[in-house]
Design a protein around this motif. Sequence first.
Motif, mmCIF file in Angstrom:
data_model
loop_
_atom_site.group_PDB
_atom_site.id
_atom_site.type_symbol
_atom_site.label_atom_id
_atom_site.label_comp_id
_atom_site.label_asym_id
_atom_site.label_seq_id
_atom_site.Cartn_x
_atom_site.Cartn_y
_atom_site.Cartn_z
ATOM 1 N N ARG A 1 40.025 19.000 48.565
ATOM 2 C CA ARG A 1 39.296 18.362 47.466
ATOM 3 C C ARG A 1 39.846 18.780 46.111
ATOM 4 O O ARG A 1 39.777 18.024 45.134
ATOM 5 N N LEU A 2 40.433 19.978 46.037
ATOM 6 C CA LEU A 2 40.975 20.474 44.761
ATOM 7 C C LEU A 2 42.338 19.879 44.440
ATOM 8 O O LEU A 2 42.762 19.904 43.289
ATOM 9 N N GLY A 3 43.052 19.397 45.440
ATOM 10 C CA GLY A 3 44.315 18.709 45.202
ATOM 11 C C GLY A 3 45.472 19.587 44.796
ATOM 12 O O GLY A 3 46.019 19.418 43.690
ATOM 13 N N PRO A 4 45.908 20.520 45.641
ATOM 14 C CA PRO A 4 47.099 21.308 45.295
ATOM 15 C C PRO A 4 48.326 20.418 45.178
ATOM 16 O O PRO A 4 48.456 19.421 45.882
ATOM 17 N N THR A 5 49.227 20.777 44.282
ATOM 18 C CA THR A 5 50.453 20.013 44.099
ATOM 19 C C THR A 5 51.469 20.383 45.175
ATOM 20 O O THR A 5 51.277 21.320 45.951
ATOM 21 N N SER A 6 52.583 19.672 45.190
ATOM 22 C CA SER A 6 53.631 19.939 46.184
ATOM 23 C C SER A 6 54.279 21.303 45.974
ATOM 24 O O SER A 6 54.956 21.819 46.866
ATOM 25 N N ARG A 7 54.112 21.893 44.803
ATOM 26 C CA ARG A 7 54.689 23.209 44.512
ATOM 27 C C ARG A 7 53.809 24.361 45.016
ATOM 28 O O ARG A 7 54.222 25.519 44.982
ATOM 29 N N ALA A 8 52.604 24.060 45.442
ATOM 30 C CA ALA A 8 51.680 25.106 45.902
ATOM 31 C C ALA A 8 52.069 25.554 47.308
ATOM 32 O O ALA A 8 51.865 24.828 48.277
ATOM 33 N N LYS A 9 52.623 26.729 47.415
ATOM 34 C CA LYS A 9 53.037 27.295 48.702
ATOM 35 C C LYS A 9 52.099 28.399 49.176
ATOM 36 O O LYS A 9 52.107 28.760 50.355
ATOM 37 N N TYR A 10 51.304 28.952 48.259
ATOM 38 C CA TYR A 10 50.401 30.057 48.563
ATOM 39 C C TYR A 10 49.075 29.840 47.827
ATOM 40 O O TYR A 10 49.001 29.114 46.833
ATOM 41 N N VAL A 11 48.042 30.516 48.344
ATOM 42 C CA VAL A 11 46.758 30.583 47.647
ATOM 43 C C VAL A 11 46.457 32.054 47.402
ATOM 44 O O VAL A 11 46.437 32.861 48.353
ATOM 45 N N ALA A 12 46.254 32.433 46.142
ATOM 46 C CA ALA A 12 45.924 33.806 45.773
ATOM 47 C C ALA A 12 44.434 33.897 45.464
ATOM 48 O O ALA A 12 43.850 32.967 44.897
ATOM 49 N N PHE A 13 43.838 35.030 45.830
ATOM 50 C CA PHE A 13 42.412 35.251 45.620
ATOM 51 C C PHE A 13 42.217 36.525 44.810
ATOM 52 O O PHE A 13 42.995 37.479 44.927
ATOM 53 N N GLU A 14 41.142 36.540 44.023
ATOM 54 C CA GLU A 14 40.843 37.692 43.173
ATOM 55 C C GLU A 14 39.352 38.005 43.236
ATOM 56 O O GLU A 14 38.514 37.111 43.172
ATOM 57 N N THR A 15 39.049 39.298 43.339
ATOM 58 C CA THR A 15 37.667 39.786 43.354
ATOM 59 C C THR A 15 37.184 40.047 41.929
ATOM 60 O O THR A 15 37.987 40.326 41.030
ATOM 61 N N LEU A 16 35.885 39.986 41.737
ATOM 62 C CA LEU A 16 35.277 40.324 40.455
ATOM 63 C C LEU A 16 35.749 41.700 39.977
ATOM 64 O O LEU A 16 35.805 42.654 40.756
ATOM 65 N N LEU A 17 36.069 41.796 38.685
ATOM 66 C CA LEU A 17 36.371 43.080 38.047
ATOM 67 C C LEU A 17 35.230 43.396 37.088
ATOM 68 O O LEU A 17 35.083 42.758 36.046
ATOM 69 N N ASP A 18 34.396 44.367 37.449
ATOM 70 C CA ASP A 18 33.238 44.728 36.629
ATOM 71 C C ASP A 18 32.776 46.130 37.029
ATOM 72 O O ASP A 18 31.880 46.285 37.860
ATOM 73 N N PRO A 19 33.401 47.182 36.462
ATOM 74 C CA PRO A 19 33.055 48.553 36.857
ATOM 75 C C PRO A 19 31.596 48.908 36.623
ATOM 76 O O PRO A 19 31.063 49.799 37.303
ATOM 77 N N ASP A 20 30.923 48.233 35.682
ATOM 78 C CA ASP A 20 29.510 48.517 35.462
ATOM 79 C C ASP A 20 28.669 48.086 36.657
ATOM 80 O O ASP A 20 27.674 48.736 36.988
ATOM 81 N N ARG A 21 29.065 46.989 37.283
ATOM 82 C CA ARG A 21 28.306 46.474 38.429
ATOM 83 C C ARG A 21 28.898 46.925 39.763
ATOM 84 O O ARG A 21 28.204 46.921 40.780
ATOM 85 N N MET A 22 30.174 47.295 39.735
ATOM 86 C CA MET A 22 30.865 47.748 40.945
ATOM 87 C C MET A 22 31.404 49.140 40.681
ATOM 88 O O MET A 22 32.551 49.318 40.255
ATOM 89 N N PRO A 23 30.590 50.164 40.899
ATOM 90 C CA PRO A 23 30.956 51.525 40.462
ATOM 91 C C PRO A 23 32.213 52.079 41.100
ATOM 92 O O PRO A 23 32.856 52.966 40.531
ATOM 93 N N GLY A 24 32.608 51.579 42.266
ATOM 94 C CA GLY A 24 33.832 52.063 42.882
ATOM 95 C C GLY A 24 35.064 51.747 42.068
ATOM 96 O O GLY A 24 36.103 52.425 42.203
ATOM 97 N N GLN A 25 34.987 50.747 41.187
ATOM 98 C CA GLN A 25 36.127 50.389 40.346
ATOM 99 C C GLN A 25 36.346 51.374 39.205
ATOM 100 O O GLN A 25 37.352 51.276 38.501
ATOM 101 N N ARG A 26 35.440 52.302 39.040
ATOM 102 C CA ARG A 26 35.633 53.342 38.018
ATOM 103 C C ARG A 26 36.649 54.389 38.472
ATOM 104 O O ARG A 26 37.105 55.203 37.669
ATOM 105 N N ARG A 27 36.987 54.364 39.754
ATOM 106 C CA ARG A 27 37.982 55.294 40.295
ATOM 107 C C ARG A 27 39.272 54.526 40.558
ATOM 108 O O ARG A 27 39.255 53.385 41.002
ATOM 109 N N ALA A 28 40.392 55.177 40.303
ATOM 110 C CA ALA A 28 41.694 54.522 40.434
ATOM 111 C C ALA A 28 42.184 54.565 41.881
ATOM 112 O O ALA A 28 43.309 54.990 42.168
ATOM 113 N N LEU A 29 41.343 54.108 42.803
ATOM 114 C CA LEU A 29 41.733 54.063 44.204
ATOM 115 C C LEU A 29 42.750 52.961 44.453
ATOM 116 O O LEU A 29 43.649 53.105 45.276
ATOM 117 N N LEU A 30 42.577 51.847 43.735
ATOM 118 C CA LEU A 30 43.488 50.710 43.785
ATOM 119 C C LEU A 30 43.698 50.219 42.367
ATOM 120 O O LEU A 30 42.971 50.607 41.448
#
Length: 320
Positions: free
Chosen positions: A159-188
Motif C-alpha cells: 500500500r505504501l508503494g516502494p519504488t524499484s530502487r527499494a531493496k531493503y526496509v530499515a526499522f527504527e525504535t523510539l529514542l526517548d531516554p526519559d521514557r525508556m530508561p535503558g537508553q541512558r546507558r551506552a549499551l548500544l
Amino acid sequence: MLIKHKSPSDVRSSEITPREMFFDRRSLLKGAAGLSGGVLLGALPFPGGARAGAMLPDVAESLYKVDETPTPFEHVTGYNNFYEFGTGKEDPAENARKFNPKPWSVVIDGEVEKAARYDLEDLISPHRLEERTYRFRCVEAWSMVVPWVGVPLADVIKRLGPTSRAKYVAFETLLDPDRMPGQRRALLDWPYLEGLRMDEAMNPLSLLVVGLYGEVLPNQNGAPVRLMVPWKYGFKAIKSIVRMSFTETMPPTSWNRSSPHEYGFYANVNPQVSHPRWSQARERRIGDSFFSPKRETLMFNGYGEEVAGLYAGMDLARNY
C-alpha cells in the motif's frame, strides 16, 4: 511441514488462549456495538484509547499455527529482551509499566511513493488483524511459542508503494531516554535499528505485531507495534517502531554494528553455526522444567519450507 495452513474455520481463538481465559475475556465484549465481522482497526479504540490487557475485537482466526502448545501468557510477558527498559529478563515488565505508547506515529520515508508520518491506526487500519502462532527463538538459546496478533508486513508495504530502487526496509525504535530508561546507558548506539531485505519483508510470514494472546501488545513486548520474522533470531524482531525507511543499500543494524563478529545482518536461525560464545544446536523452551531436556533447534526455526528459497546459493555460515 511444521506450519499448518488451515482454513479460518479450522482454528479457533479458543484453541490458542486457555479455555477459561478465552471465555472470561470474550464475555466482556458481549453487547458491544459495531463489532460484527469486517470491522477495521481504525474504527476501534486502538491504540490511542486502548491499554495493555484490552482485548482486540474481530481478530481473524489464524491461517498459521505450529503444532506446539503456546507458552503461558505470564512467561511471554514476564521474560523479555528489551534493553531500552533494562538488561535483565524481568526488567522490561517492571520498568515499562509507566510507558505510555499513545498516541503513536510511524514515519515512512526513503524509496517509497507514499512517504509521510502516519498515525499507527492509519498505517494499520486498512488491514484485518489476524492471530498467528509462531515459534520465537532467541539467540541466547531460549524459545517460546506465541500467538501474535498483527497484519502481514507485505500488505502494508504494498500500500505504501516502494519504488524499484527499494531493496531493503530499515526499522527504527523510539529514542526517548526519559521514557525508556535503558537508553541512558551506552549499551548500544541508540536508537535501536534493524532491517530486512525486501524479499524477506514481503514474505508472507513477516508480521507487524500489535498484540498477543488476543490482547493489545504489552509495553514490555514492544508496544504499540513491533516486527515478527519467525525464522530469524529474536533480535531482528525490533520493538516500538517509529520509522520504516526503504533503502537501496543494506541498512545498519544495532547488534551487527555493536558486535559484527557475533551478530550478522541476516540472523537466520541456523543450528549448525555456533555463536562465538555458545552453541545454537539446542534450546530451552521457556516454561519447561529446568530438568527437562533441551530441544533440538530447527533450521530456519522450522520454517524452511517457506523461506529457504530466499537464500538459495548463499553461504549461510558466512552470511549469518
